[in-house]
Scaffold this motif. Structure first.
Motif, PDB file in Angstrom:
ATOM      1  N   ARG A   1       0.836  -1.200   0.000  1.00 12.64           N
ATOM      2  CA  ARG A   1       0.000   0.000   0.000  1.00 12.64           C
ATOM      3  C   ARG A   1       0.862   1.237   0.000  1.00 12.64           C
ATOM      4  O   ARG A   1       1.978   1.245   0.524  1.00 12.64           O
ATOM      5  CB  ARG A   1      -0.913   0.031   1.227  1.00 12.64           C
ATOM      6  N   ALA A   2       0.349   2.301  -0.601  1.00 15.64           N
ATOM      7  CA  ALA A   2       0.965   3.610  -0.461  1.00 15.64           C
ATOM      8  C   ALA A   2       0.537   4.204   0.877  1.00 15.64           C
ATOM      9  O   ALA A   2      -0.491   3.828   1.442  1.00 15.64           O
ATOM     10  CB  ALA A   2       0.549   4.520  -1.599  1.00 15.64           C
ATOM     11  N   LEU A   3       1.323   5.113   1.402  1.00 15.71           N
ATOM     12  CA  LEU A   3       1.031   5.737   2.687  1.00 15.71           C
ATOM     13  C   LEU A   3       1.265   7.232   2.561  1.00 15.71           C
ATOM     14  O   LEU A   3       2.275   7.662   1.990  1.00 15.71           O
ATOM     15  CB  LEU A   3       1.921   5.139   3.780  1.00 15.71           C
ATOM     16  N   VAL A   4       0.328   8.034   3.057  1.00 16.60           N
ATOM     17  CA  VAL A   4       0.454   9.484   3.055  1.00 16.60           C
ATOM     18  C   VAL A   4       0.359   9.977   4.495  1.00 16.60           C
ATOM     19  O   VAL A   4      -0.605   9.656   5.200  1.00 16.60           O
ATOM     20  CB  VAL A   4      -0.625  10.151   2.191  1.00 16.60           C
ATOM     21  N   LEU A   5       1.347  10.729   4.944  1.00 19.10           N
ATOM     22  CA  LEU A   5       1.364  11.304   6.286  1.00 19.10           C
ATOM     23  C   LEU A   5       1.067  12.795   6.207  1.00 19.10           C
ATOM     24  O   LEU A   5       1.619  13.501   5.365  1.00 19.10           O
ATOM     25  CB  LEU A   5       2.726  11.105   6.949  1.00 19.10           C
ATOM     26  N   GLY A   6       0.212  13.278   7.110  1.00 19.21           N
ATOM     27  CA  GLY A   6      -0.029  14.705   7.242  1.00 19.21           C
ATOM     28  C   GLY A   6       0.879  15.284   8.318  1.00 19.21           C
ATOM     29  O   GLY A   6       0.906  14.789   9.447  1.00 19.21           O
ATOM     30  N   LEU A   7       1.639  16.330   7.973  1.00 21.73           N
ATOM     31  CA  LEU A   7       2.635  16.899   8.884  1.00 21.73           C
ATOM     32  C   LEU A   7       2.525  18.419   8.910  1.00 21.73           C
ATOM     33  O   LEU A   7       2.188  19.045   7.897  1.00 21.73           O
ATOM     34  CB  LEU A   7       4.053  16.508   8.430  1.00 21.73           C
ATOM     35  N   PRO A   8       2.822  19.052  10.063  1.00 20.65           N
ATOM     36  CA  PRO A   8       2.847  20.517  10.116  1.00 20.65           C
ATOM     37  C   PRO A   8       3.879  21.083   9.152  1.00 20.65           C
ATOM     38  O   PRO A   8       4.921  20.453   8.881  1.00 20.65           O
ATOM     39  CB  PRO A   8       3.217  20.810  11.576  1.00 20.65           C
TER      40      PRO A   8
END
Length: 426
Positions: free
Chosen positions: A336-343
């Motif tokens: 799977r691809a993974l996307v992280l939300g970061l400041p």
């Protein structure tokens, strides 16, 4: 480290287009009609002179604040940050208030007023109530958490937080010893017959089933301590929760993290820890009103930036910023691809055992492709037996569709829909 990105670019671009992230002019796949608020209470101090103060509850409070502030209409932090934490999180202390009863009740009053106005305008307000600090179970079985000027009991929680809330959905996240008893009423002492009916009615008003819009995530499901990890200046449970909310638990890559995904993610993260002191035994329950209500929805428009890690890449990874603050950690399955939300507005390192890659996020909705990063050598140090257990075994089990499917099946939970991708194994 080699990322086979060129073979996966089209698939990952489709993932981001589905979120409205790939191109500046792309339509945003936001959840319509929702507003978000966060109230974070973080207190190192103990009311029991025999109980040592915590070291990192204030750090956890600051990290929760920095994660929610770019996403929420209003984020309130009640905490006294120590000198070290203020140095790591410049500017946050000036926005914080002391974690006292009066400050907490005033913050709730103001937030309820704003959320009532949202409801009147046809919106669905979502409130996160987060506590990190000391907790205890009293002689009568009632749990409480420590504010700066006194305890805040389960009775207080239902009277001041849950019952009067104007939120459409209320997510309670509590990282404290005996946190189960702060929300649930199991274990009360018996009372005389004359008081029985009164007590029964009183306890009924403090049961989650009466509030179907409320979901809870607690660090313990029994009489159990919570643990801090000095290598990352954080509570272990809070670190796992923030990692999950940042997107590491998003098993089906739809931009949402539901309760079942968070629970499975924490189970996988803790499974390899053999030291019993480091094992988590969490309690979580989604809102009965909507068991698929997301704990995190990164597809909503916000000021976060995004790190894309494509399919075909697996293993244990973590993200630290240039201040040395670890924001997310995970053990990724390859499929799977993974996307992280970061400041945004800071530099980061994506790290794996022995290597690291530097990147920056300057503006909201910016996407950094991990397949284009340059890797260099990394040296890691740790200390102590429990430190070694966390370093070597926490996040030691890969999390993805395979682990998730087995976890929800064994737990009898309704799974999120999974979207199978191609077999990318060698």
């Amino acid at each position: 480290m080699h990322f086979p990105y060129r073979f996966l670019a089209s698939r990952c671009a489709l993932l981001l287009l589905g979120w409205g992230l790939a191109l500046p002019g792309a339509a945003w796949a936001a959840s319509p009609g929702k507003t978000t608020y966060a109230l974070i209470v973080a207190n190192n101090a103990s009311l029991d002179p025999k109980q040592a103060a915590l070291r990192y509850a204030d750090d956890d409070g600051a990290r929760y604040y920095e994660f929610f502030a770019p996403q929420a209409q209003e984020t309130v932090l009640l905490s006294v940050l120590d000198e070290e934490t203020q140095g790591r999180h410049p500017g946050v202390a000036s926005r914080a208030r002391p974690p006292t009863r009066s400050a907490l009740l005033e913050a709730l009053r103001q937030l309820n007023t704003r959320m009532a106005a949202d409801k009147a305008a046809g919106l669905t307000p979502v409130l996160y109530f987060i506590f990190t600090g000391h907790g205890q179970r009293g002689a009568a079985g009632e749990g409480s958490v420590n504010l700066l000027d006194g305890p805040f009991s389960r009775t207080d929680l239902y009277k001041h937080v849950i019952a009067p809330s104007t939120a459409g959905f209320l997510h309670l996240i509590v990282d404290a010893c005996d946190s189960y008893f702060f929300v649930n009423s199991r274990g009360t002492l018996p009372v005389g017959p004359a008081l029985g009916a009164t007590v029964t009615q009183h306890l009924a008003s403090r049961e989650l089933e009466r509030y179907p819009h409320v979901g809870v995530v607690l660090s313990t499901s029994k009489a159990q301590e919570s643990h801090e990890w000095s290598a990352i200046s954080s509570g272990v449970f809070s670190h796992q929760v923030r990692s999950a909310l940042a997107g590491a638990a998003d098993v089906n890559a739809d931009g949402r993290v539901e309760y079942s995904e968070l629970m499975a993610f924490i189970a996988s993260a803790s499974q390899g820890v053999e030291d019993v002191r480091g094992r988590l035994d969490i309690f979580a329950r989604p809102p009965l009103l909507d068991r698929s209500a997301p704990l995190s929805d990164l597809a909503q428009k916000s000021g976060l930036g995004y790190l894309l890690i494509p399919e075909g890449v697996g293993g244990r990874m973590w993200v630290e910023d240039t201040r040395g603050v670890r924001l997310a950690e995970f053990h990724k399955e390859r499929e799977r691809a993974l996307v992280l939300g970061l400041p945004v507005g800071r530099g980061y390192y994506l790290r794996i055992p022995g290597q690291e890659a530097r990147f920056t996020l300057q503006r909201g909705r910016e996407v950094v492709d991990a397949g284009a990063l340059t890797w260099t050598a990394l040296s890691v140090a740790s200390r102590g037996a429990l430190e070694d257990a966390f370093r070597d075994h926490l996040f030691g089990v890969a999390f993805g569709p395979r682990f998730y499917s087995g976890y929800v099946a064994s737990a009898g939970m309704a799974p999120v829909p999974l979207y199978p991708g191609p077999d990318l194994s060698p």
